[in-house]
Design an enzyme around this catalytic site. Structure first.
Site, PDB file in Angstrom:
ATOM      1  N   GLU A 198       0.825  -1.226   0.000  1.00 36.38           N
ATOM      2  CA  GLU A 198       0.000   0.000   0.000  1.00 36.38           C
ATOM      3  C   GLU A 198       0.853   1.266   0.000  1.00 36.38           C
ATOM      4  O   GLU A 198       0.515   2.259   0.640  1.00 36.38           O
ATOM      5  CB  GLU A 198      -0.952   0.013   1.214  1.00 36.38           C
ATOM      6  CG  GLU A 198      -2.136  -0.939   1.061  1.00 36.38           C
ATOM      7  CD  GLU A 198      -3.098  -0.526  -0.061  1.00 36.38           C
ATOM      8  OE1 GLU A 198      -3.363  -1.382  -0.935  1.00 36.38           O
ATOM      9  OE2 GLU A 198      -3.556   0.623  -0.073  1.00 36.38           O
ATOM     10  N   LYS A 223       1.819  -8.812 -13.032  1.00 33.67           N
ATOM     11  CA  LYS A 223       1.757  -9.019 -11.570  1.00 33.67           C
ATOM     12  C   LYS A 223       1.548 -10.518 -11.366  1.00 33.67           C
ATOM     13  O   LYS A 223       0.413 -10.999 -11.323  1.00 33.67           O
ATOM     14  CB  LYS A 223       0.596  -8.192 -11.010  1.00 33.67           C
ATOM     15  CG  LYS A 223       0.283  -8.439  -9.562  1.00 33.67           C
ATOM     16  CD  LYS A 223       0.869  -7.408  -8.646  1.00 33.67           C
ATOM     17  CE  LYS A 223       0.449  -7.725  -7.214  1.00 33.67           C
ATOM     18  NZ  LYS A 223       0.888  -6.709  -6.263  1.00 33.67           N
ATOM     19  N   PRO A 250       5.049  12.679  -7.599  1.00 35.99           N
ATOM     20  CA  PRO A 250       4.000  13.517  -7.012  1.00 35.99           C
ATOM     21  C   PRO A 250       2.784  12.669  -6.678  1.00 35.99           C
ATOM     22  O   PRO A 250       2.667  11.533  -7.148  1.00 35.99           O
ATOM     23  CB  PRO A 250       3.676  14.501  -8.137  1.00 35.99           C
ATOM     24  CG  PRO A 250       4.026  13.768  -9.391  1.00 35.99           C
ATOM     25  CD  PRO A 250       5.183  12.877  -9.040  1.00 35.99           C
TER      26      PRO A 250
HETATM   27  N1  LIG Z   1       1.722   8.757  -6.466  1.00 31.19           N
HETATM   28  C1  LIG Z   1       0.470   8.536  -6.035  1.00 31.19           C
HETATM   29  N2  LIG Z   1      -0.488   9.492  -6.192  1.00 31.19           N
HETATM   30  C2  LIG Z   1      -1.756   9.301  -5.771  1.00 31.19           C
HETATM   31  N3  LIG Z   1      -2.197   8.176  -5.197  1.00 31.19           N
HETATM   32  C3  LIG Z   1      -1.308   7.174  -5.018  1.00 31.19           C
HETATM   33  C4  LIG Z   1       0.059   7.309  -5.423  1.00 31.19           C
HETATM   34  N4  LIG Z   1       0.699   6.160  -5.106  1.00 31.19           N
HETATM   35  C5  LIG Z   1      -0.234   5.363  -4.545  1.00 31.19           C
HETATM   36  N5  LIG Z   1      -1.430   5.963  -4.483  1.00 31.19           N
HETATM   37  C6  LIG Z   1      -2.669   5.395  -3.928  1.00 31.19           C
HETATM   38  O1  LIG Z   1      -2.339   4.726  -2.712  1.00 31.19           O
HETATM   39  C7  LIG Z   1      -2.966   3.472  -2.641  1.00 31.19           C
HETATM   40  C8  LIG Z   1      -1.929   2.360  -2.591  1.00 31.19           C
HETATM   41  O2  LIG Z   1      -1.153   2.390  -3.784  1.00 31.19           O
HETATM   42  P1  LIG Z   1      -0.758   1.089  -4.596  1.00 31.19           P
HETATM   43  O3  LIG Z   1      -0.047   1.544  -5.815  1.00 31.19           O
HETATM   44  O4  LIG Z   1      -1.931   0.196  -4.791  1.00 31.19           O
HETATM   45  O5  LIG Z   1       0.241   0.418  -3.548  1.00 31.19           O
HETATM   46  P2  LIG Z   1       1.001  -0.989  -3.557  1.00 31.19           P
HETATM   47  O6  LIG Z   1       0.994  -1.493  -4.964  1.00 31.19           O
HETATM   48  O7  LIG Z   1       2.357  -0.684  -3.043  1.00 31.19           O
HETATM   49  O8  LIG Z   1       0.225  -1.859  -2.625  1.00 31.19           O
HETATM   50  C9  LIG Z   1      -3.866   3.358  -3.873  1.00 31.19           C
HETATM   51  O9  LIG Z   1      -5.161   3.789  -3.531  1.00 31.19           O
HETATM   52  C10 LIG Z   1      -3.228   4.324  -4.856  1.00 31.19           C
HETATM   53  O10 LIG Z   1      -4.154   4.840  -5.765  1.00 31.19           O
HETATM   54 MG   LIG Z   2       0.196  -3.268  -5.740  1.00 33.71          MG
END
Ligand SMILES: Nc1ncnc2c1ncn2[C@@H]1O[C@H](COP(=O)(O)OP(=O)(O)O)[C@@H](O)[C@H]1O
Ligand SMILES: [Mg+2]
Length: 224
Positions: free
Chosen positions: A13, A38, A204
């Site tokens: 997350e 993935k 960002p």
């Molecule tokens: N750079 C970013 N800008 C806006 N929202 C983000 C960003 N990175 C992650 N999020 C949000 O945070 C949450 C977790 O991101 P995610 O990419 O699914 O994490 P992971 O793959 O590491 O578990 C999601 O809801 C995603 O949309």
């Molecule tokens: Mg993920």
């Protein structure tokens, strides 16, 4: 052979899928046949695709081999537990065999690992072992730009170098967190003091589409 990029992280997350999807989109827009994969995902309802895998697939420009990832696991728990519940054992060579045809035919392949770099996938198997087996051209460690990241990144890099040298990250990607703290904005420079793995950029906080068009992602892509 495609350029292979593995996206791992210091945890879950934290923005791995968001970044990996934006990277795939940006790469595709440069005219490359790119596939986002993935291989292991938990919390996937039976018979459907995982949310992460689907986002990566939709961003991809290489669709010739649209095949289901090998480990779509139902329970939303650590993959090793979700697999065990289903009487499965995650095997690294199955992941490798899933990625290989894309590597053979696409220009670029981006593989998102499940969870953190040292999250277990099975007894005696972590994401780091998978990263080592895949032998990527680049291994990007995603980490949040917040307090604690100096420890989390150095711990991951040191552990990888000590236990699985071929799984050592080649670049760090910081993600601006939803709730910034006093360290946010300073960690890229501080990381340069505590590790020799380069920080390739700070992302960002914005929607995937906009992130794909950002200067931060363009610069990361230039260095891959
Ligand atoms: N750079 C970013 N800008 C806006 N929202 C983000 C960003 N990175 C992650 N999020 C949000 O945070 C949450 C977790 O991101 P995610 O990419 O699914 O994490 P992971 O793959 O590491 O578990 C999601 O809801 C995603 O949309
Ligand atoms: Mg993920």
């Amino acid at each position: 052979m495609a350029r292979l990029v593995v996206v791992s992280g210091t945890g879950t997350e934290i923005g791995k899928t968001h970044f990996a999807t934006a990277l795939v989109l940006a790469w595709g827009r440069r005219g490359y046949a790119v596939a986002g994969l993935k291989p292991v995902e938990s919390g996937v309802p039976a018979g459907s695709w995982g949310a992460d895998g689907a986002a990566l697939e939709q961003a991809s420009t290489f669709h010739v081999k649209r095949c289901r990832p090998p480990y779509l696991l139902e329970r939303a728990v650590s993959p090793h537990l979700a697999a065990r519940d289903e009487g499965l054992e995650i095997r690294p060579e199955v992941i490798q065999a899933y990625v290989a045809p894309f590597q053979g035919d696409a220009d670029a392949v981006v593989v998102e690992l499940a969870g953190g770099l040292f999250s277990p996938l099975a007894r005696n198997l972590t994401n780091a072992d998978v990263a080592a087996l895949l032998q990527p051209d680049a291994h990007l460690l995603v980490a949040p730009d917040r307090l604690g990241v100096l420890h989390d990144v150095t711990a991951a890099v040191r552990a990888a170098r000590a236990t699985t040298p071929r799984a050592a990250p080649t670049g760090i990607v910081l993600v601006t967190p939803a709730a910034p703290d006093l360290s946010t904005g300073t960690n890229a420079a501080e990381l340069a003091e505590v590790t020799d793995v380069p920080v390739l950029g700070t992302l960002p906080r914005t929607a995937v589409e906009e992130l794909a068009r950002s200067a931060a992602v363009a610069r990361i892509l230039d260095r891959l």
